[in-house]
Scaffold this active site. Structure first.
Site, PDB file in Angstrom:
ATOM      1  N   HIS A 112      44.068  16.197  27.745  1.00 19.77           N
ATOM      2  CA  HIS A 112      44.591  15.280  28.760  1.00 19.77           C
ATOM      3  C   HIS A 112      45.432  16.005  29.801  1.00 19.77           C
ATOM      4  O   HIS A 112      45.946  15.373  30.724  1.00 19.77           O
ATOM      5  CB  HIS A 112      45.442  14.226  28.078  1.00 19.77           C
ATOM      6  CG  HIS A 112      46.475  14.856  27.179  1.00 19.77           C
ATOM      7  ND1 HIS A 112      46.137  15.446  25.990  1.00 19.77           N
ATOM      8  CD2 HIS A 112      47.787  15.032  27.337  1.00 19.77           C
ATOM      9  CE1 HIS A 112      47.216  15.949  25.428  1.00 19.77           C
ATOM     10  NE2 HIS A 112      48.241  15.720  26.224  1.00 19.77           N
ATOM     11  N   ASP A 275      40.156  10.411  28.155  1.00 19.88           N
ATOM     12  CA  ASP A 275      40.877  11.564  28.720  1.00 19.88           C
ATOM     13  C   ASP A 275      39.951  12.705  29.123  1.00 19.88           C
ATOM     14  O   ASP A 275      38.732  12.557  29.139  1.00 19.88           O
ATOM     15  CB  ASP A 275      41.929  12.056  27.718  1.00 19.88           C
ATOM     16  CG  ASP A 275      41.287  12.727  26.521  1.00 19.88           C
ATOM     17  OD1 ASP A 275      40.157  12.343  26.170  1.00 19.88           O
ATOM     18  OD2 ASP A 275      41.900  13.644  25.940  1.00 19.88           O
TER      19      ASP A 275
HETATM   20  C1  G16 Z   1      46.163  16.731  20.178  1.00 17.99           C
HETATM   21  C2  G16 Z   1      45.626  16.479  18.814  1.00 17.99           C
HETATM   22  C3  G16 Z   1      46.067  15.118  18.361  1.00 17.99           C
HETATM   23  C4  G16 Z   1      47.561  14.995  18.425  1.00 17.99           C
HETATM   24  C5  G16 Z   1      48.059  15.385  19.779  1.00 17.99           C
HETATM   25  C6  G16 Z   1      49.546  15.497  19.711  1.00 17.99           C
HETATM   26  O1  G16 Z   1      45.599  15.779  21.045  1.00 17.99           O
HETATM   27  O2  G16 Z   1      44.210  16.536  18.826  1.00 17.99           O
HETATM   28  O3  G16 Z   1      45.586  14.905  17.078  1.00 17.99           O
HETATM   29  O4  G16 Z   1      47.978  13.692  18.175  1.00 17.99           O
HETATM   30  O5  G16 Z   1      47.545  16.632  20.147  1.00 17.99           O
HETATM   31  O6  G16 Z   1      50.028  16.006  20.865  1.00 17.99           O
HETATM   32  P1  G16 Z   1      51.538  16.474  20.946  1.00 17.99           P
HETATM   33  O7  G16 Z   1      51.705  17.592  19.953  1.00 17.99           O
HETATM   34  O8  G16 Z   1      51.698  16.867  22.368  1.00 17.99           O
HETATM   35  O9  G16 Z   1      52.362  15.280  20.573  1.00 17.99           O
HETATM   36  P2  G16 Z   1      44.707  16.202  22.271  1.00 17.99           P
HETATM   37  O10 G16 Z   1      44.129  14.924  22.795  1.00 17.99           O
HETATM   38  O11 G16 Z   1      45.689  16.864  23.193  1.00 17.99           O
HETATM   39  O12 G16 Z   1      43.676  17.142  21.711  1.00 17.99           O
END
Ligand code: G16
Length: 541
Positions: A112, A275
């Site tokens: 994202h 996203d």
């Molecule tokens: C990633 C992981 C998710 C997790 C998120 C947490 O999301 O794939 O399982 O919930 O990170 O993000 P943070 O550590 O910033 O709270 P994504 O969508 O960025 O791959």
């Protein structure tokens, strides 16, 4: 083949979801190559392996794929399966890894986070089960980044990523495939496309905002072609390398355009967004935003209305900061509920072992055992399937759910690009006072329990510590403090706020109002303003 002498890359520990850095860092001499070689070495080599390779189409995606292919060939890989034009959504990549029985895959995305030369890039390795590398594998990859002395690469012309079919690169086969069709077929197996199609025939209107990111082509194929929703149902459906200059994070702040449509005049019946890499989702009904924690609970409660889940769920899993709404659904159904650390990789063992069927996170991720990643379009389709089968609107389903189970008011406050020392100091100070918090009172809210979350994986017994500080209040309130593992600048402090309300007369307030006492207690207990200099969060979701 060349063996290039190189130096270790220090401090590049992959975070919650692979390694994310500024794009220019990835583009700096030997950086990408060092990391790719460290991945290959960390998984004990790729000699004879088949790998899936693809990404979300952001700036540098195509150049990085050419490097990865030349390095895979030099390291002896037998075959790379690559999405046409380098495109694969994260869930589609997970599906391909599983369907083709490969040795894993490399997914290029910073999810994202914005894309562009001055924005973010990322790379992660997913294993043969299609899911993000476990902590153990991630640690091995990290160890290799600190010891690397050379990487292997062949010299060759670029592979034409636009041309479907097989070609060779050195001794390796490169197979360019349509990134959409296998995934769309899977969705058609899981859900009742006749029922969903019937919604559109009946005049149901939907707006899916692909946010200029990877799900555009997937959404067009599924909604507009296969389900025959009117053309134009998918907005911003052409992936662009900087996501149209936007921030492809599906929440009310970054998907404001969709929120404005859904809360404006002549709004459609249903809105959704996903996203950068297609694994997150946002659901919004007519004037009714659904928090990700509520979405998980409603989907788990009613999943049996979709063919793939007609026999019920084995169990539900949620990340610790996600609200407890799903817990009461599991309790009512008499099935297991699991509370894991943040990061989809922690669901992998539970899914592989058949202990959990549906998983979800407060960070806009929901998914099931159909792949080993969260899946934005899957969540949208399950909502549509439920809407079609119940004949109810999103707001009616939410009201029913809260009336039955109570409502977990929920919000997340993010403080972004905070000075890392200040953020670590805040967490340490909380850690130091945990024992003294029990019984303490903040603005009339008494602390019933406080701890730092640790997790013992029920399948493989692995232990994970320091996964967020939790403070529980008498009466069902909770605040969690945690530092993000996906930011690329300074530290991001996440403050997760929750309060359970079961009084039928109190179920329809604005979450920020309902949570006001918890918000005040969180600020007092952590001294956020004094320690970070921030008087208000940057993002409230
Ligand atoms: C990633 C992981 C998710 C997790 C998120 C947490 O999301 O794939 O399982 O919930 O990170 O993000 P943070 O550590 O910033 O709270 P994504 O969508 O960025 O791959």
């Amino acid at each position: 083949m060349s063996t290039i002498q190189t130096n270790p890359i220090d401090g590049q520990k992959p975070g919650t979801s692979g390694l994310r850095k500024k794009t220019r860092v990835f583009m700096s001499p030997h950086f990408l190559e060092n990391y790719v070689q460290s991945i290959f070495d960390g998984i004990d080599g790729v000699d004879g392996s088949t790998l899936v390779v693809g990404g979300d189409g952001r700036y540098f995606n195509d150049r990085a794929i050419q490097v990865i292919l030349r390095m895979a060939a030099a390291n002896g890989a037998a075959r790379c399966i690559v999405g046409q034009n380098g495109i694969l959504s994260t869930p589609a990549a997970s599906h391909l890894i599983r369907k083709r029985g490969t040795d894993g895959g490399l997914i290029l995305s910073a999810s994202h986070n914005p894309g562009g030369a001055d924005e973010d890039f990322g790379l992660k390795y997913n294993g043969p089960n299609g899911g993000p590398a476990s902590d153990g594998v991630t640690d091995k990859i990290f160890a290799k980044t600190t010891e690397i002395t050379a990487y292997k690469i062949i010299e060759a012309k670029d592979v034409a990523l636009s041309r479907l079919g097989a070609t060779t690169l050195g001794d390796m086969v490169v197979e360019i495939i349509d990134p959409v069709s296998d995934y769309a077929d899977l969705m058609e197996e899981l859900f009742d496309f006749n029922a969903i199609g019937g919604l559109f025939v009946g005049g149901f209107r939907m707006r899916f905002d692909a946010m200029h990111a990877v799900t555009g082509p997937y959404a067009k194929e599924i909604f507009e072609n296969r389900l025959e929703a009117p053309m134009g149902t998918v907005a911003h459906g052409v992936p662009s390398e900087d996501f149209g200059g936007g921030h492809p994070d599906p929440n009310p702040i970054w998907a404001k355009e969709l929120m404005d449509v859904m809360y404006g005049e002549d709004a459609p019946d249903f809105g959704a967004a996903s996203d950068g890499d297609g694994d997150r989702n946002m659901i919004v009904g007519l004037g009714a935003y659904v928090s990700p924690s509520d979405s998980l609970a409603v989907l788990a409660d009613l999943a049996h209305l979709a063919p793939a889940y007609a026999d019920g769920l084995a169990g539900i899993a949620r990340s610790m900061p996600t609200s407890g709404a799903a817990d009461r659904v599991a309790e009512a159904k008499g099935i297991e509920i699991f509370e894991t650390p943040t990061g989809w990789k922690f669901f992998g063992n539970l899914l592989d072992a058949g202990r959990a069927t549906i998983c979800g996170e407060e960070s806009a991720g929901t998914g099931s055992n159909h792949v080993r990643e969260k899946d934005g379009l899957w969540a949208v389709l399950l909502w549509l399937n439920i809407l079609a089968k119940t004949g109810k609107s999103v707001s009616e389903l939410l009201a029913d759910h809260w009336a039955k189970y109570g409502r977990n008011y929920y919000s997340r406050h993010d403080y972004e690009a905070v000075d890392s020392d200040a953020a670590n100091g805040l967490m340490q100070a909380l850690r130091d006072q945990l024992d003294d918090l029990e019984g303490a009172s903040f603005g009339g809210l008494a602390v019933s329990h406080a701890d730092e979350f640790a997790y013992d994986d029920p399948v493989d017994g692995s232990h994970s510590e320091s996964q967020g500080i939790r403070i529980f209040f008498e009466g069902g309130g909770r605040v969690v403090f945690r530092l993000s593992g996906t930011g690329t600048q300074g530290a991001t402090l996440r403050v997760y706020l929750e309060m359970l309300e079961t009084d039928p007369a109190q179920l329809h307030h604005d979450p920020q109002d309902a949570l006001a006492p918890i918000i005040a207690a969180a600020q007092a207990v952590a001294g956020i303003e004094e320690r970070t200099g921030r008087s208000a969060p940057d993002v409230i979701t």
